[in-house]
Structure formats: C-alpha cells, structure tokens
Scaffold this motif. Structure first.
Motif, PDB file in Angstrom:
ATOM      1  N   UNK A 255       0.807  -1.428   0.045  1.00  0.00           N
ATOM      2  CA  UNK A 255       0.162   0.044   0.069  1.00  0.00           C
ATOM      3  C   UNK A 255       0.744   1.057   0.005  1.00  0.00           C
ATOM      4  N   UNK A 256      -0.030   2.672  -0.527  1.00  0.00           N
ATOM      5  CA  UNK A 256       1.173   3.402  -0.375  1.00  0.00           C
ATOM      6  C   UNK A 256       1.031   3.583   1.576  1.00  0.00           C
ATOM      7  N   UNK A 257       1.887   4.946   1.522  1.00  0.00           N
ATOM      8  CA  UNK A 257       2.113   5.384   3.152  1.00  0.00           C
ATOM      9  C   UNK A 257       0.717   5.950   3.294  1.00  0.00           C
TER      10      UNK A 257
ATOM     11  N   UNK B   7      -1.632   4.232   6.941  1.00  0.00           N
ATOM     12  CA  UNK B   7      -2.001   5.651   7.295  1.00  0.00           C
ATOM     13  C   UNK B   7      -3.702   5.799   7.931  1.00  0.00           C
ATOM     14  N   UNK B   8      -4.265   5.332   6.786  1.00  0.00           N
ATOM     15  CA  UNK B   8      -5.628   5.647   7.490  1.00  0.00           C
ATOM     16  C   UNK B   8      -6.279   4.469   7.313  1.00  0.00           C
ATOM     17  N   UNK B   9      -5.784   3.121   6.860  1.00  0.00           N
ATOM     18  CA  UNK B   9      -6.447   1.799   7.070  1.00  0.00           C
ATOM     19  C   UNK B   9      -6.154   1.701   8.666  1.00  0.00           C
TER      20      UNK B   9
ATOM     21  N   UNK C  22      -1.359   2.884  16.754  1.00  0.00           N
ATOM     22  CA  UNK C  22      -2.142   1.057  15.772  1.00  0.00           C
ATOM     23  C   UNK C  22      -3.714   1.773  16.461  1.00  0.00           C
ATOM     24  N   UNK C  23      -4.342   1.373  15.828  1.00  0.00           N
ATOM     25  CA  UNK C  23      -5.860   1.145  15.347  1.00  0.00           C
ATOM     26  C   UNK C  23      -6.122  -0.709  16.112  1.00  0.00           C
ATOM     27  N   UNK C  24      -7.151  -0.504  17.339  1.00  0.00           N
ATOM     28  CA  UNK C  24      -7.800  -1.781  17.670  1.00  0.00           C
ATOM     29  C   UNK C  24      -8.922  -2.442  17.489  1.00  0.00           C
ATOM     30  N   UNK C  25      -9.648  -3.706  17.659  1.00  0.00           N
ATOM     31  CA  UNK C  25     -10.342  -4.408  17.705  1.00  0.00           C
ATOM     32  C   UNK C  25     -10.570  -5.135  18.341  1.00  0.00           C
ATOM     33  N   UNK C  26     -11.532  -5.271  18.604  1.00  0.00           N
ATOM     34  CA  UNK C  26     -12.492  -6.270  19.872  1.00  0.00           C
ATOM     35  C   UNK C  26     -11.672  -7.425  19.988  1.00  0.00           C
ATOM     36  N   UNK C  27     -11.637  -7.470  21.401  1.00  0.00           N
ATOM     37  CA  UNK C  27     -11.019  -9.130  21.681  1.00  0.00           C
ATOM     38  C   UNK C  27     -11.521  -9.708  23.562  1.00  0.00           C
TER      39      UNK C  27
ATOM     40  N   UNK D 265      -4.558  -3.620  15.463  1.00  0.00           N
ATOM     41  CA  UNK D 265      -6.176  -4.542  14.669  1.00  0.00           C
ATOM     42  C   UNK D 265      -5.342  -5.984  13.560  1.00  0.00           C
ATOM     43  N   UNK D 266      -3.981  -5.411  14.524  1.00  0.00           N
ATOM     44  CA  UNK D 266      -3.163  -7.168  13.485  1.00  0.00           C
ATOM     45  C   UNK D 266      -2.705  -8.238  13.864  1.00  0.00           C
ATOM     46  N   UNK D 267      -3.360  -8.590  15.463  1.00  0.00           N
ATOM     47  CA  UNK D 267      -3.249  -9.183  16.021  1.00  0.00           C
ATOM     48  C   UNK D 267      -4.891 -10.834  16.103  1.00  0.00           C
TER      49      UNK D 267
END
Length: 120
Positions: free
Chosen positions: A34-36, A40-42, A54-59, A67-69
């Motif tokens: 991806x582009x920088x 950044x947005x994602x 880092x963005x997060x997600x439910x756990x 978000x990458x876990x």
C-alpha cells in the motif's frame, strides 16, 4: 529466555496505546503493498497526543487489542512488519505479565488460564 510469547494471550498487544512512528507506518505499508497514506488511514489513529497510534479491535480477553492480532490463534499477523515498540518489548527486563500468568497457571494447575479484564 526469560519469557515465551507463544504461551501468552497477547497482553502487550492489548495496551491502550501502541505508539507508531513514520517508519512503522512505512513498514506496514510495504508489507501490505500500500501507499503510506493508505496505510496511515487503514492502520492508525491519533490518540494520547500521538500522531500515529495503532488502531485496535475487539477482543474477548482484554476488551480491545491491536488490529493485527489474530484473536483465534493469539499471535501477531504482521510479525515481520511489526512496529519498533513491539520489536523491543520488553526491553532488557522481564515481561511482568508473563511472570504473573506463569505463576497463576501453576497455582491453578491450568496451563490455559488467562486473566480476563473488563475495564479497558
């Protein structure tokens, strides 16, 4: 080795702030082709006074996690592109959560026990 991340449910990945720098975002962008700016947005958000976090997600164990876990297999899905803060964890010391978890698993005679928190 002072600890074994493969036996941990990812406590450090659940920290409210996983700080990133520009190089971390560039590494994630390259890893995903991806582009920088797209990376950044994602993958990032502004938080705790940081331009890149880092963005997060439910756990189910910790409420929220990186978000990458991979919450099923309890491991990082971008290990080779992981941020600098993850590469250096826990520094020169021991991982306190791993010590706590190891003690509790021995005390409860349950090798799969995980401390669950609901206040994150």
């Amino acid at each position: 080795m002072l600890y074994d991340c493969k036996k941990c449910p990812g406590y450090c990945c659940s920290y409210p702030l996983i700080p990133l720098d520009k190089r971390d975002v560039e590494r994630l962008a390259a890893h995903h082709g991806m582009t920088f700016e797209a990376a950044r947005r994602a993958f990032t958000r502004e938080a705790h006074g940081r331009k890149y976090a880092m963005k997060r997600k439910r756990d189910k164990h910790f409420g929220a996690i990186c978000r990458f876990f991979d919450t099923t297999h309890r491991r990082c899905t971008v290990y080779h592109a992981r941020p600098a803060v993850c590469r250096s964890f826990p520094g020169k010391g021991r991982c306190g959560y791993y010590d706590f978890l190891s003690f509790e698993r021995r005390a409860q005679e349950d090798p799969t026990w995980v401390a669950v928190t609901t206040n994150r």
